[in-house]
Scaffold this active site. Structure first.
Site, PDB file in Angstrom:
ATOM      1  NE  ARG A 116      20.505 -12.003  10.046  1.00 10.38           N
ATOM      2  CZ  ARG A 116      21.779 -11.688  10.039  1.00 10.38           C
ATOM      3  NH1 ARG A 116      22.635 -12.394  10.734  1.00 10.38           N
ATOM      4  NH2 ARG A 116      22.211 -10.661   9.347  1.00 10.38           N
ATOM      5  N   GLY A 141      18.251 -27.710  17.825  1.00  9.18           N
ATOM      6  CA  GLY A 141      17.613 -26.867  16.820  1.00  9.18           C
ATOM      7  C   GLY A 141      18.148 -27.227  15.443  1.00  9.18           C
TER       8      GLY A 141
END
Length: 176
Positions: free
Chosen positions: A160, A29
């Site tokens: 988040r 990521g």
């Protein structure tokens, strides 16, 4: 299933991080990568997440991580401190629908989070199946996850990055 493709910034298979031998890259990521590794003391698979913000970091030939933050604002160090704080926070949880963090450590000028390895498939992968998911199955997945999120929020922590790629359906069918 492990991604056997070599990522240009990944540590090589066979690399040792403390007692953990890296086997493959599970995912990559913007802020890090996750490896499948073997705990050589306990002889079991684990997942290890490495803090590696690809926009502001590079891998050295020796395997270390260095910031190439041209802003000079300390973004790399700030992010590393947040990563380690997240690991400390997550390690406090023992919930069936939150991946268990067993340990965290610093090495190679970055941080690592050692988690239970879960076999199964991401929700993102399941959503791509031609049959899709019916309402009953979606509820079977979402309700336990909401219970886990409630535990996290009660502790004052905010997740988040909730997305199908970060929701994993274990082989037994329950989500984490």
């Amino acid at each position: 299933m492990a991604n056997t493709n070599i990522h240009r910034n990944a540590l090589a298979a066979g690399t040792m991080l403390l007692e953990y031998r890296l086997e493959s890259v599970l995912g990559v990521g913007g802020f890090g990568m996750t490896y499948l590794a073997r705990d050589t003391n306990l002889d079991k698979p684990v997942a290890i997440k490495e803090y590696f913000p690809s926009a502001i970091a590079v891998r050295t030939p020796e395997g270390g991580v260095v910031s190439n933050d041209t802003e000079g604002a300390g973004g790399y160090q700030w992010g590393l401190e947040r990563f380690l704080q997240e690991a400390r926070t997550l390690a406090r949880f023992s919930h069936p629908h939150i991946v268990r963090v067993n340990r965290y450590f610093e090495a190679n000028s970055t941080g690592y989070m050692v988690m239970d390895y879960e076999s199964g498939e991401s929700l993102q992968g399941l959503l791509k199946l031609p049959a899709g998911l019916n309402e009953a199955r979606v509820k079977q997945i979402i309700n336990p996850l909401l219970d886990g999120l409630q535990a996290v929020h009660k502790a004052g922590f905010l997740h988040r990055d909730i997305k199908p790629g970060n929701i994993f359906i274990r082989a037994a069918g329950d989500p984490v």
